[in-house]
Scaffold this active site. Structure first.
Site, mmCIF file in Angstrom:
data_model
loop_
_atom_site.group_PDB
_atom_site.id
_atom_site.type_symbol
_atom_site.label_atom_id
_atom_site.label_comp_id
_atom_site.label_asym_id
_atom_site.label_seq_id
_atom_site.Cartn_x
_atom_site.Cartn_y
_atom_site.Cartn_z
ATOM 1 N N ARG A 99 0.837 -1.213 0.000
ATOM 2 C CA ARG A 99 0.000 0.000 0.000
ATOM 3 C C ARG A 99 0.864 1.252 0.000
ATOM 4 O O ARG A 99 0.465 2.296 0.483
ATOM 5 C CB ARG A 99 -0.947 -0.002 1.200
ATOM 6 N N LYS A 119 2.445 5.806 2.105
ATOM 7 C CA LYS A 119 1.642 4.764 2.757
ATOM 8 C C LYS A 119 0.191 5.121 2.456
ATOM 9 O O LYS A 119 -0.232 6.255 2.729
ATOM 10 C CB LYS A 119 1.914 4.774 4.266
ATOM 11 N N ASP A 131 -6.733 -3.284 0.238
ATOM 12 C CA ASP A 131 -7.210 -2.165 -0.589
ATOM 13 C C ASP A 131 -6.114 -1.147 -0.909
ATOM 14 O O ASP A 131 -6.365 -0.164 -1.618
ATOM 15 C CB ASP A 131 -8.401 -1.470 0.089
ATOM 16 N N GLY A 132 -4.914 -1.358 -0.363
ATOM 17 C CA GLY A 132 -3.822 -0.428 -0.671
ATOM 18 C C GLY A 132 -3.952 0.922 0.020
ATOM 19 O O GLY A 132 -3.235 1.862 -0.309
ATOM 20 N N ASP A 261 10.358 -7.584 8.219
ATOM 21 C CA ASP A 261 10.080 -6.597 7.173
ATOM 22 C C ASP A 261 9.865 -5.206 7.766
ATOM 23 O O ASP A 261 9.760 -4.232 7.018
ATOM 24 C CB ASP A 261 8.855 -7.009 6.341
ATOM 25 N N ASN A 262 9.783 -5.115 9.089
ATOM 26 C CA ASN A 262 9.668 -3.803 9.730
ATOM 27 C C ASN A 262 10.963 -3.401 10.425
ATOM 28 O O ASN A 262 10.969 -2.483 11.246
ATOM 29 C CB ASN A 262 8.511 -3.796 10.728
HETATM 30 P P1 AMP Z 1 2.597 -3.760 8.103
HETATM 31 O O1 AMP Z 1 2.048 -4.633 9.171
HETATM 32 O O2 AMP Z 1 1.965 -2.399 8.009
HETATM 33 O O3 AMP Z 1 4.084 -3.668 8.169
HETATM 34 O O4 AMP Z 1 2.215 -4.455 6.717
HETATM 35 C C1 AMP Z 1 2.570 -5.762 6.383
HETATM 36 C C2 AMP Z 1 2.331 -6.015 4.928
HETATM 37 O O5 AMP Z 1 0.942 -5.902 4.603
HETATM 38 C C3 AMP Z 1 3.062 -5.056 4.007
HETATM 39 O O6 AMP Z 1 3.429 -5.773 2.864
HETATM 40 C C4 AMP Z 1 1.972 -4.053 3.687
HETATM 41 O O7 AMP Z 1 2.228 -3.374 2.489
HETATM 42 C C5 AMP Z 1 0.750 -4.938 3.598
HETATM 43 N N1 AMP Z 1 -0.511 -4.213 3.858
HETATM 44 C C6 AMP Z 1 -0.936 -3.723 5.041
HETATM 45 N N2 AMP Z 1 -2.121 -3.129 4.922
HETATM 46 C C7 AMP Z 1 -2.479 -3.211 3.601
HETATM 47 C C8 AMP Z 1 -3.605 -2.782 2.820
HETATM 48 N N3 AMP Z 1 -4.628 -2.127 3.380
HETATM 49 N N4 AMP Z 1 -3.612 -3.073 1.508
HETATM 50 C C9 AMP Z 1 -2.597 -3.719 0.940
HETATM 51 N N5 AMP Z 1 -1.516 -4.164 1.614
HETATM 52 C C10 AMP Z 1 -1.437 -3.905 2.928
HETATM 53 MG MG MG Z 2 5.581 -2.785 7.329
#
Ligand code: AMP
Ligand code: MG
Length: 487
Positions: A99, A119, A131-132, A261-262
């Protein structure tokens, strides 16, 4: 005759972007298009960051922000970054920017390379059915976290802008439909541990070599001419991550999603989702509702950082001798403890104490806080506000109201705290008062603060409390000399 290209009037669009990652070829990203949004309301612009980008805040209008960071058509190329990662201990090869994307890279006034990343800017090949998008509340929360952490001396990404985008989003963890936003983040790098993990998974030793050279050249520059720079890189990363964990712990911060990944390859903190600052001192405090076993609890963060650093050895193994990396990782605890105790001693008012006394004072402080389940920030703030040089001779006057919560531990702490004060020459006690003030915030980003700010936005579209809170978080300490008058 060729004419010069028209000058871009928007200073944000005219930034001198550098194709640093792009120069490595096409293995690290997918070129993506941004979503188009029905509306654009600039809700936050971080003027404090503009000088770093050689920009004068007065010369950048709100419309410039909206044009650059809300209307993406005609801009780019934008790169959705490819990465994998261990999520809650499970390897996930289906990650990547789902996203967001790398908007651009730009050199700061300090000579360092910075990433601008989005983001909430739309779907990508990595959206996995998502939904990105970014909820407005999620954006608000990330702005607040980054500003709070920055002021507390945590190495963190920042938020450059937050634009509300007028869509209705559905989320399980927010009353829905909920409002949408797109954010632009400024960080040292969006290269993660998981960027290397992906290359290992794909068997691309050549790219691991290339990416590590790039990381060292961009983010570990002093090492470039060292013969064993790869091993030194890992050692310095261990140190940076240990320091970051210490910074979180002293700040009372729980990141909540420390998947690989974080974890930034620069040792910077970023990506603030379900984070929380602790209220009561409780090492088991867990911020994310989807973390039932407390893997990423407040107190587990140093250990998890170490686990993640160990996982990173796997992709680096072809370049750096395993024993060398293990030896570096073996220093994690010492790096961590040094950084943590320096910060905690400062919160107690000390710059340096004899080593064993320092250790005992810190251990007794934590033992008291835990036994009493004391409010962490309130304890230190009260210590700071009530501190009086007479404490070195009058033990009874040291925070008497905190005694009943856990009497035995309190008395132990008080004895050691007084002993520590007694080791200082009387003239040093004023410096203690000042240090206490400078290291213990009076504005803390606890959950009720966030919810209050959000309630004003969601119920009345009132952004004043949010903007006021941001300002207070950017300078969260009592002003100098105010404590004198309170006593
Ligand atoms: P995060 O927990 O924010 O580090 O996200 C983990 C993964 O999920 C990453 O690859 C994000 O890009 C993906 N992601 C999180 N929320 C969304 C969303 N609403 N739509 C698409 N990808 C998402
Ligand atoms: Mg992340």
């Amino acid at each position: 005759m060729q004419s010069d290209p028209p000058l871009k009037k928007n200073p944000l669009l005219a930034l001198p972007f550098e194709p640093a990652l792009a120069s490595l070829g096409e293995d690290y990203y997918d070129v993506v298009a941004a979503a188009e949004f029905p509306v654009h309301h600039l809700r936050f612009r971080n003027d404090a960051l503009l000088p770093l980008l050689n920009l004068d805040p007065a010369a950048v209008s709100d419309a410039d922000f909206i044009e650059a960071f809300g209307h993406f058509e005609g801009q780019g190329p934008f790169f959705a970054l490819r990465y994998h990662g261990y999520q809650f201990g499970e390897y996930n090869p289906f990650l990547g920017d789902g996203r967001g994307f790398l908007y651009g890279q730009v050199r700061g006034r300090d000579g360092e390379l910075y990433d601008l990343g989005t983001k909430g800017s739309g779907t990508t090949p990595y959206s996995r059915g998502g939904d990105g998008r970014l909820t407005l509340k999620g954006g608000v929360r990330e702005v607040l976290a980054a500003e709070a952490l920055q002021a507390l001396g945590v190495r963190t990404s920042r938020t450059l802008s937050l634009i509300e985008t007028g869509e209705r989003l559905w989320r399980g963890d927010e009353p829905s439909p909920t409002r949408s936003s797109v954010m632009v983040r400024l960080s040292r790098s969006h290269i993660r541990f998981g960027t290397f993990e992906r290359l290992h998974y794909l068997g691309r030793k050549d790219l691991i070599r290339q990416l590590l050279d790039h990381v060292i050249a961009c983010y570990y520059r002093p090492l470039v001419d060292e013969a064993d720079r790869d091993a030194l890189f890992y050692e310095q990363l261990v140190e940076r991550v240990a320091e970051l964990a210490a910074q979180w712990m002293a700040a009372g911060f729980t990141h909540a999603v420390l998947n690989t990944d974080n974890m930034s390859i620069t040792g910077e903190s970023f990506d603030y989702g379900p984070y929380a600052f602790i209220d009561l001192y409780d090492p088991d405090f867990t911020a994310a509702y989807f973390d039932p076993y407390g893997r990423y609890s407040y107190g587990n963060q140093p250990l998890i950082c170490k686990v993640n650093l160990e996982a990173l050895q796997i992709p680096l193994e072809t370049l750096i001798p395993g024993e060398r990396m293990q030896a570096s990782l073996g220093r994690f605890q010492a790096f961590y403890e040094r950084a943590y105790s320096r910060r905690m001693l400062a919160k107690l008012g000390f710059e340096a104490l004899e080593a064993s006394l320092a250790k005992d004072v810190l251990a007794s402080t934590l033992a008291y806080l835990q036994a009493a389940r004391a409010p962490y920030h309130a304890f230190f703030l009260q210590l700071s506000r009530n501190f009086c040089p007479d404490w070195s001779t009058e033990a009874e006057s040291i925070l008497p109201e905190w005694r009943p919560a856990a009497e035995a531990e309190f008395l132990q702490w008080r004895t050691l705290y007084q002993q520590a004060l007694q080791t200082l020459p009387p003239a040093e006690l004023d410096a203690v008062a000042e240090r206490l003030r400078e290291h213990n915030p009076s504005t803390v980003l606890l959950r009720p603060q966030i919810e209050n700010v959000w309630a004003a936005i969601s119920e009345n579209d009132d952004w004043e409390p949010f903007l006021t809170l941001v300002e207070r978080l950017q300078d969260p300490f009592d002003p100098p000399n105010t404590h004198e008058r309170q006593r």
